[in-house]
Write an enzyme that holds these catalytic residues in place. Sequence first.
Site, PDB file in Angstrom:
ATOM      1  N   SER A   1       1.454  -1.236  -0.361  1.00  0.00           N
ATOM      2  CA  SER A   1       0.466  -0.041  -0.347  1.00  0.00           C
ATOM      3  C   SER A   1       0.858   1.208  -0.106  1.00  0.00           C
ATOM      4  O   SER A   1       2.433   1.324   0.357  1.00  0.00           O
ATOM      5  CB  SER A   1      -0.909  -0.249   1.065  1.00  0.00           C
ATOM      6  OG  SER A   1      -0.504   0.549   2.333  1.00  0.00           O
ATOM      7  N   ILE A   2      -0.213   2.479  -0.007  1.00  0.00           N
ATOM      8  CA  ILE A   2       0.621   4.021  -0.289  1.00  0.00           C
ATOM      9  C   ILE A   2       1.250   4.034   1.260  1.00  0.00           C
ATOM     10  O   ILE A   2       2.182   4.973   0.936  1.00  0.00           O
ATOM     11  CB  ILE A   2      -0.006   4.698  -0.943  1.00  0.00           C
ATOM     12  CG1 ILE A   2      -0.097   6.121  -0.981  1.00  0.00           C
ATOM     13  CG2 ILE A   2      -1.416   4.703   0.105  1.00  0.00           C
ATOM     14  CD1 ILE A   2      -0.683   6.884  -1.350  1.00  0.00           C
ATOM     15  N   LYS A   3       0.807   3.929   2.389  1.00  0.00           N
ATOM     16  CA  LYS A   3       1.507   4.390   3.489  1.00  0.00           C
ATOM     17  C   LYS A   3       3.174   3.260   3.939  1.00  0.00           C
ATOM     18  O   LYS A   3       3.393   3.435   5.228  1.00  0.00           O
ATOM     19  CB  LYS A   3       0.291   3.395   4.545  1.00  0.00           C
ATOM     20  CG  LYS A   3      -1.265   4.548   4.130  1.00  0.00           C
ATOM     21  CD  LYS A   3      -0.221   5.602   4.450  1.00  0.00           C
ATOM     22  CE  LYS A   3      -1.969   7.015   4.020  1.00  0.00           C
ATOM     23  NZ  LYS A   3      -1.481   8.092   4.269  1.00  0.00           N
ATOM     24  N   ASP A   4       3.607   2.472   2.893  1.00  0.00           N
ATOM     25  CA  ASP A   4       4.542   1.771   3.459  1.00  0.00           C
ATOM     26  C   ASP A   4       5.795   3.141   3.146  1.00  0.00           C
ATOM     27  O   ASP A   4       7.070   3.048   4.292  1.00  0.00           O
ATOM     28  CB  ASP A   4       5.134   0.974   2.255  1.00  0.00           C
ATOM     29  CG  ASP A   4       4.910   0.014   1.900  1.00  0.00           C
ATOM     30  OD1 ASP A   4       3.965  -1.017   3.048  1.00  0.00           O
ATOM     31  OD2 ASP A   4       5.298  -1.189   1.199  1.00  0.00           O
TER      32      ASP A   4
END
Length: 304
Positions: free
Chosen positions: A41-44
């Site tokens: 995801s983008i949250k990495d």
Amino acid sequence: MIIQTVNELIGRTPMMQINGYDLPKNTRILAKLEQFNPGGSIKDRLGVKLIDTAFKEGRINKESTIIEPTAGNTGIGLGLAAMAYGLKLIFVVPEKFSIEKQELMRVLGAEIVHTPTKEGIKGAVAKAKALGEKIENSYLPLQFENPVNPLTYYETLGPEIINDLDGEYPDSFVAGAGSGGTFSGVAQYFKEQSESIRTVVVEPEGSILGGGEPGPHETEGIGVESFPPFMKKEWIDQVYTISDEEAFYYTKELARKNGLFVGSSSGAAFAAALKEAQTLPAGSMIVTVFPDGSERYLSKNIYK
Ligand code: PMP
């Protein structure tokens, strides 16, 4: 190319033109495929930046416990980032969020503490803060208020998009808001480049940006219970409030027509990008973000 840690795979995600939909002539919708980050995801991008900043600022050491309220993706990103240091992890997760994300956080060594779904993300934040007061040498990154959150996307996603476009500017940038970090960081970056780039935010029903009351929704990862402290009203050229039905419809379409196994917040972003396309002159370029993949939502019947 040989890499030494998975964190080297964070960012530089593909940008894909989404074809096969009825758009004005020569209008294009392009999507950043964030599921191709190593934690999916983008949250990495955020996990690494939060941990590195906390170390640099002397807020944590190798004995620290990280405590964070999360719907899951930020937890997975923090877990990957914490691995190098062997930090202890406690994630506070409202019960409704997907089991798959919770399993991925657990395998990275996290303890999961649940809060009741009806207390929303605010309940999870309150619980995390209470745990932080009890546990010695603990640190709460607090993505919902930490300026490192938008800064991450200002520094990485915004410039990457311009790079993907060989220096061209999009006419419009469309992104969902959960914490609002992705939207705020990229919107600020684009507004600094050119005031004429429209920056447009996407929310599910039951989110307050469009003036509605907080309430339940099935679209996972987006939805705002109170105005994010780091979001500026002048960055919001438009709010699209997308129903669960529409979000899930396009989530399925993106799989069937484009082979993209994306989560429901991507379906919502795409639904909004299609609406945006109809309001802009023919030939416009719209860039959006698909934050994660569908495989972490199969237990929730994402394709039902
Ligand atoms: N989609 C998904 C699947 C997410 O996990 C998140 C983060 N909660 C978002 C969208 C929204 O990102 P942001 O928190 O940066 O607004």
